[in-house]
Design an enzyme around this catalytic site. Structure first.
Site, mmCIF file in Angstrom:
data_model
loop_
_atom_site.group_PDB
_atom_site.id
_atom_site.type_symbol
_atom_site.label_atom_id
_atom_site.label_comp_id
_atom_site.label_asym_id
_atom_site.label_seq_id
_atom_site.Cartn_x
_atom_site.Cartn_y
_atom_site.Cartn_z
ATOM 1 N NE ARG A 12 -1.199 2.502 2.936
ATOM 2 C CZ ARG A 12 -0.717 3.609 3.468
ATOM 3 N NH1 ARG A 12 -0.626 4.738 2.748
ATOM 4 N NH2 ARG A 12 -0.268 3.622 4.719
ATOM 5 C CG ASP A 13 3.234 4.333 2.989
ATOM 6 O OD1 ASP A 13 2.999 5.238 2.174
ATOM 7 O OD2 ASP A 13 3.792 4.540 4.082
ATOM 8 C CG HIS A 207 3.275 4.484 9.186
ATOM 9 N ND1 HIS A 207 2.967 3.442 8.344
ATOM 10 C CD2 HIS A 207 3.823 5.450 8.408
ATOM 11 C CE1 HIS A 207 3.296 3.765 7.103
ATOM 12 N NE2 HIS A 207 3.829 4.989 7.122
ATOM 13 C CG HIS A 209 7.902 7.748 6.647
ATOM 14 N ND1 HIS A 209 7.420 8.487 5.589
ATOM 15 C CD2 HIS A 209 6.974 6.788 6.853
ATOM 16 C CE1 HIS A 209 6.268 7.988 5.167
ATOM 17 N NE2 HIS A 209 5.974 6.962 5.935
ATOM 18 C CB CYS A 240 2.630 10.795 2.430
ATOM 19 S SG CYS A 240 0.989 11.563 2.284
#
Length: 307
Positions: A12-13, A207, A209, A240
């Protein structure tokens, strides 16, 4: 040590952040191989309009496929009630709604201000409750550590909106470093504050990064504060598309190696996990993949499944 869940978010991401669309068969092979390696939760896609993210157009098919894999928790991202209804119809086990702590980012990402998002959470919670076996409904508090549009996000704002999400019906909240702004001290502080406000059992996941190289350090800070679920992306794919410069998820391979080396139980076979990378490389030739562990290889004796 307690078991730690690594939730794979690459399908997904990771894939939503690149221009190319991975073929459906390659996505299925990726998901199946990671599950076979011991990854117990995979975010297979998101129920957003295909006109916005064509990379996610086959999410319903991926949910159906992933549900055939024994023991795998099938997670998806949903941007609103309509997306949640599609996810429920597809049979997803877990729904994650992004709720940006930066109102500017929220308007850019899902076109709703904070009040509208709280109302959306309540509507999704009510819809989920109608199911005989309700999917797990989590709200991800995105840009919780800072925003590339607004800059600093007050921690009191994050705490207030976390409480609002729980009161609106979310089962739990997670903290998301959407823009890679977090540092370990901030992670410790914000996890403590949110846990104190919503209950220790209502915040379990981070979550993170690795945009500025602090992803693994931030993960350790979270573990020290009782976090038990960490998102990561194979090869570090992802970011994102609506937060400029927010590249670089934590690399699944590096995170799994670090946790296993430290004695945490992930249930992941590290040798098998490293081999999954080849599926992504073959399907997306030339796409940059990251990770120190895949380049260096595993130390002798650290390739066996521990749980």
């Amino acid at each position: 040590m307690n078991p730690i869940l690594i939730s794979e978010v690459g399908p997904r991401d990771g894939l939503q952040s690149i221009d190319r669309v991975m073929p459906l068969d390659a996505k299925k092979a990726w998901i199946a191989a990671e599950a076979a390696a011991g990854v117990r939760e995979i975010e297979v896609g998101s129920f957003v309009p295909a006109s916005l993210l064509p990379q996610m157009a086959d999410t319903a098919e991926l949910v159906a496929f992933a549900r055939t894999i024994p023991g795998l928790a099938v997670a998806v991202l949903v941007p609103n009630l309509k997306g949640a209804e599609r996810a429920i119809a597809a049979g997803a086990h877990k729904l994650s709604l992004p709720f940006s702590m930066s109102e500017t980012h929220s308007l850019k990402n899902v076109r709703k201000d904070h009040a509208a998002m709280v109302a959306e959470i309540a509507a999704i919670a009510a819809r989920v409750a109608q199911e005989e076996v309700p999917p797990h409904f989590e709200v991800g508090l995105s840009t919780a550590f800072g925003c590339t549009i607004e800059g600093f996000v007050p921690e009191d704002t994050v705490v207030r909106l976390a409480v609002a999400a729980i009161e609106a019906g979310a089962v739990e909240v997670g903290l998301s470093d959407t823009t890679g702004y977090a540092d370990p001290a901030q992670v410790r502080r914000l996890v403590r504050k949110v846990k104190a406000a919503v209950g220790a059992d209502r915040l379990n996941s981070l979550h993170l990064h690795n945009t500025r190289g602090l992803g693994l350090a931030n993960a350790l800070a979270g573990l020290d504060e009782g976090i038990t679920t960490l998102d990561a992306s194979l090869g570090g794919l992802g970011g994102c598309p609506f937060a400029p410069g927010a590249s670089g998820n934590i690399v699944t391979e590096d995170l799994a190696f670090m946790l296993e080396a430290m004695g945490y139980r992930t249930g992941i076979d590290l040798v098998a996990l490293m081999q999954v990378r080849g599926i992504v490389e073959a399907a997306l030739p030339g796409e940059p993949l990251y990770g120190f562990t895949p380049d260096a290889g595993l130390p002798l004796g650290l390739g066996m499944r521990t749980a």
